[in-house]
Design a protein around this motif. Structure first.
Motif, PDB file in Angstrom:
ATOM      1  N   LEU A 379       0.925  -1.203  -0.087  1.00  6.52           N
ATOM      2  CA  LEU A 379      -0.178  -0.052  -0.030  1.00  6.52           C
ATOM      3  C   LEU A 379       0.895   1.104  -0.153  1.00  6.52           C
ATOM      4  N   THR A 380       0.610   2.077  -1.029  1.00  9.49           N
ATOM      5  CA  THR A 380       1.535   3.039  -1.049  1.00  9.49           C
ATOM      6  C   THR A 380       0.905   4.453  -1.477  1.00  9.49           C
ATOM      7  N   THR A 381       1.645   5.650  -1.161  1.00 10.75           N
ATOM      8  CA  THR A 381       0.899   6.908  -1.815  1.00 10.75           C
ATOM      9  C   THR A 381       1.571   6.979  -3.228  1.00 10.75           C
ATOM     10  N   ALA A 382       2.408   6.556  -3.544  1.00 13.44           N
ATOM     11  CA  ALA A 382       3.064   6.489  -4.900  1.00 13.44           C
ATOM     12  C   ALA A 382       3.433   7.867  -4.977  1.00 13.44           C
ATOM     13  N   THR A 383       3.972   8.596  -4.194  1.00 15.31           N
ATOM     14  CA  THR A 383       4.463  10.080  -4.458  1.00 15.31           C
ATOM     15  C   THR A 383       5.963   9.864  -4.415  1.00 15.31           C
ATOM     16  N   GLY A 384       6.555  10.773  -5.578  1.00 17.12           N
ATOM     17  CA  GLY A 384       7.914  10.819  -5.521  1.00 17.12           C
ATOM     18  C   GLY A 384       8.614   9.921  -6.378  1.00 17.12           C
ATOM     19  N   VAL A 410      -6.436   8.966  -6.730  1.00 19.82           N
ATOM     20  CA  VAL A 410      -6.188  10.342  -7.426  1.00 19.82           C
ATOM     21  C   VAL A 410      -4.813  10.133  -7.950  1.00 19.82           C
ATOM     22  N   MET A 411      -3.738   9.181  -7.458  1.00 24.08           N
ATOM     23  CA  MET A 411      -2.457   8.912  -8.184  1.00 24.08           C
ATOM     24  C   MET A 411      -2.361   7.900  -9.151  1.00 24.08           C
ATOM     25  N   ALA A 412      -3.411   7.262  -9.385  1.00 21.32           N
ATOM     26  CA  ALA A 412      -3.454   6.000 -10.364  1.00 21.32           C
ATOM     27  C   ALA A 412      -3.656   6.589 -11.639  1.00 21.32           C
ATOM     28  N   SER A 413      -2.820   7.336 -12.023  1.00 24.96           N
ATOM     29  CA  SER A 413      -2.401   7.747 -13.557  1.00 24.96           C
ATOM     30  C   SER A 413      -2.035   6.375 -14.381  1.00 24.96           C
ATOM     31  N   PRO A 414      -2.544   6.611 -15.486  1.00 18.25           N
ATOM     32  CA  PRO A 414      -2.436   5.405 -16.370  1.00 18.25           C
ATOM     33  C   PRO A 414      -0.818   5.130 -16.574  1.00 18.25           C
ATOM     34  N   LEU A 416       1.768   5.738 -14.565  1.00 16.33           N
ATOM     35  CA  LEU A 416       2.352   5.146 -13.270  1.00 16.33           C
ATOM     36  C   LEU A 416       1.725   3.441 -13.154  1.00 16.33           C
ATOM     37  N   MET A 417       0.494   3.311 -13.494  1.00 13.23           N
ATOM     38  CA  MET A 417       0.079   2.046 -13.443  1.00 13.23           C
ATOM     39  C   MET A 417       0.832   0.805 -14.403  1.00 13.23           C
ATOM     40  N   ARG A 418       1.198   1.671 -15.648  1.00 12.28           N
ATOM     41  CA  ARG A 418       1.907   0.971 -16.428  1.00 12.28           C
ATOM     42  C   ARG A 418       3.198   0.395 -15.791  1.00 12.28           C
ATOM     43  N   THR A 419       3.961   1.738 -15.464  1.00 14.79           N
ATOM     44  CA  THR A 419       5.215   1.424 -14.681  1.00 14.79           C
ATOM     45  C   THR A 419       5.193   0.496 -13.307  1.00 14.79           C
ATOM     46  N   LEU A 420       4.164   0.574 -12.754  1.00 14.70           N
ATOM     47  CA  LEU A 420       4.118  -0.416 -11.487  1.00 14.70           C
ATOM     48  C   LEU A 420       3.902  -2.118 -12.049  1.00 14.70           C
ATOM     49  N   ARG A 421       2.910  -2.090 -13.120  1.00 12.49           N
ATOM     50  CA  ARG A 421       2.667  -3.278 -13.595  1.00 12.49           C
ATOM     51  C   ARG A 421       4.106  -4.004 -14.374  1.00 12.49           C
ATOM     52  N   GLY A 422       4.617  -3.104 -14.813  1.00 14.45           N
ATOM     53  CA  GLY A 422       6.291  -3.540 -15.414  1.00 14.45           C
ATOM     54  C   GLY A 422       7.236  -3.991 -14.226  1.00 14.45           C
TER      55      GLY A 422
END
Lengths: 431, 155
Positions: A379-384, A410-414, A416-422
């Motif tokens: 679980l992360t805020t995914a900031t920075g 609000v942080m779930a931009s496409p 970032l989601m792609r980066t995290l899936r990768g």
């Protein structure tokens, strides 16, 4: 200090008399002006003396039930006040609830108190909309006589107790399956009993009487017992990644993540394996609680590291294994051997033997290599910087552990989601 | 005497005294008119409800007339009026509450004696304005101190 209408009237009369005295050269008018002005001054001094004496008699004790609650929850407050109101003065006392905690039930203000000694209890309810440790702002004592009124603010520590601990409210997206662990019913017997019934059979001596199906037994005239399906589940390691306090981060993002972590931890702590919790902030391991069953310890750990400072930053840190893979790939492919490729291979060849994994890499490997660790949920805020999330994902993939990640909506931009899936996360959900 | 009727009674008494003191003077008609007007205004105010500070204010023109009878009489009447007002408002219940009114009335008496010896207002007026300003500054300071030094470490 404020003047009442009477005081304004007397002041205007004194001023009018003064003007009369000036224009008419009238000594009686001047005397009356001096008399009325002096009367106002005398009453002001007398009132302030009385107000100071009344303020010194005010005592307050407050009881809140409960003192630990979830965001949006209601707490019942009982405030006992003691005051001696001097003769000729009226008093009103307001209990000032914490910021972001409006009164929703009852009143936090006394009726007008007549002169005399008073002991009274205010009972009201507040709803805590903000999270964290919140205290009362104090109390206000408003004293008034026919000529003046004054508000005495009591903001000292004795008037701010108790402290309410409000846990942030979050929504934890459950994993697919029956429970928090993503359990699945199996059509075979296992040690862990599932929720479904796979068959009925005759009662055998020694069977648990609780498993007897009384309806079926009554219908057929003999005892039948339920045979429950087995269950298989995963015991995830819950990783809470908190933002760096040195970098501005909206408070609601932090609360969303903390709330989701608390909700997940509440469910997990009652499970058979307890809750395995790892609190990180970037590449800094703050706390590791394996198989913890005490929700209190989990909550304290989460709040202790509520606003951490990241002493280690791992932005663009290169993992030696990844670097070696890149080197091998470039060295083995003639098409990639441009000037830049050659230089990179040379640099990697020289430096890879000296590259040491970061302490965080070792910590991740150790935490994920525990027995029964079959899933990782972050679980992360995914900031920075999100390099540390990539490191976690990489280690999970190496160990064959299913990794999933939750981040605020609000942080779930496409991108970032792609980066995290990768980065190795099979499931990226928003909390 | 009940507190509700004290101030109306004092108002009537104060309105009647100047015409009696000015019987043989040309200001008698003015004293009678002003006294009657004060009594009528006081009656109207009392009918609307108990309002002692307003009655105290209404009676002041009579006090101005009373000055021409005798400054000492004026001070005496003002003393009675002030004590009556404070008593009717419940501000004069304890012995310690008497100290400040007594001090105030003594200062007023001294001022009255001084003013009665002066033919013109220029000198006392030029003294009164700065003294009044300084007094109010001191009161504001006292008010700030009271607010800031309440128990409980108020800001």
């Amino acid at each position: 200090m404020e003047a009442t209408r009477y005081t304004h009237g007397i002041f205007v009369a004194a001023l009018a008399m003064l003007l009369c005295a000036w224009f008419l050269d009238s000594i009686p008018a001047l005397f009356l002006s001096v008399f009325l002005g002096g009367f106002l001054a005398f009453r002001a001094i007398a009132f302030l003396r009385v107000a100071a004496a009344a303020g010194a008699t005010l005592t307050l004790s407050r009881v809140a039930k409960p003192e630990i609650l979830r965001q949006g929850g209601t707490s019942s407050i009982g405030t006992t006040l003691q005051i001696g109101v001097p003769p000729g003065v009226k008093a009103v006392i307001s209990d000032i609830p914490p910021s972001g905690a409006p009164v929703i039930q009852g009143q936090a203000i006394t009726p007008e108190l007549e002169p005399g000694d008073h002991t009274l209890t205010l009972r009201y309810g507040i709803t805590c909309l903000s999270s964290g440790s919140i205290t009362w702002r104090g109390a206000d004592l408003v004293l008034s006589d026919p000529f003046y009124s004054i508000t005495l603010p009591f903001r000292g520590g004795a008037f701010r107790h108790p402290v309410l601990h409000v846990n942030p409210m979050g929504r934890y997206q459950r994993r697919e399956g029956l429970g928090i662990y993503g359990e699945k019913d199996l059509e075979k017997l296992t040690v862990m009993k599932g929720y479904g019934i796979r068959a009925f059979r005759d009662y055998i001596t020694g069977d648990d009487p609780r498993s007897i199906d009384w309806k079926l037994s009554a219908k057929h005239g003999k005892l039948f017992v339920r045979e429950y399906s087995g269950t298989s589940g995963k015991y995830p390691l819950l990783v809470v990644d908190l933002p760096d306090s040195a970098v501005p981060c909206p408070e609601n993002l932090r609360d969303t993540v903390l709330g989701a972590a608390l909700e997940a931890a509440r469910d997990m702590s009652t499970g058979p394996q307890g809750c395995s919790l790892m609190i990180i902030s970037g590449a800094n391991l703050l706390a590791f609680l394996p198989n913890e069953r005490s929700l209190q310890k989990i909550e304290s750990a989460l709040f202790e590291f509520h606003s951490p400072q990241r002493s280690v930053q791992c932005y663009r840190t290169l993992d030696p294994v990844v670097a070696e893979a890149i080197r091998t790939r470039i060295a083995g492919n003639a098409g990639l051997q441009s000037d830049f490729g050659k230089r990179l291979v040379e640099i990697y060849t020289r430096f890879i033997p000296e590259m040491r994994p970061l302490p965080f890499d070792i910590q991740c490997a150790r935490a994920l290599s525990r027995r029964n660790e079959t899933a990782l949920h972050v679980l992360t805020t995914a900031t920075g910087d999100v390099s540390h999330l990539a490191t976690l994902g990489l280690y999970a993939r190496r160990m064959g552990i299913e990794a999933s990640l939750g981040l605020p909506d609000v942080m779930a931009s496409p991108d970032l989601m792609r980066t995290l899936r990768g980065a190795g996360y099979a499931l990226v959900k928003v909390v | 005497m009940r507190t509700g009727v004290l101030m109306p009674f004092l108002l009537v008494a104060s309105a009647c005294i100047p015409p009696l003191g000015l019987l043989a003077t040309p200001t008698l008609p003015a004293a009678i008119i002003i006294g009657a007007a004060c009594i009528l205004a006081g009656y109207l105010v009392s009918r609307a409800g108990r309002n002692d500070p307003v009655l105290f204010l209404i009676v002041q023109p009579c006090m101005a007339l009373c000055w021409y009878v005798s400054p000492i009489l004026t001070v005496a009447l003002e003393t009675v009026l002030v004590l009556g007002l404070l008593y009717s408002l419940g501000l004069l219940s304890g012995g310690e509450n008497l100290a400040l009114p007594v001090l105030f009335l003594m200062v007023i008496a001294a001022i009255a004696v001084l003013l009665s010896t002066l033919p013109h207002v220029f000198v006392p007026l030029s003294l009164f304005i700065p003294v009044a300003a300084l007094t109010w500054l001191a009161i504001l300071g006292l008010a700030y101190r009271t607010t800031a030094h309440t128990r409980g470490d108020a800001p």
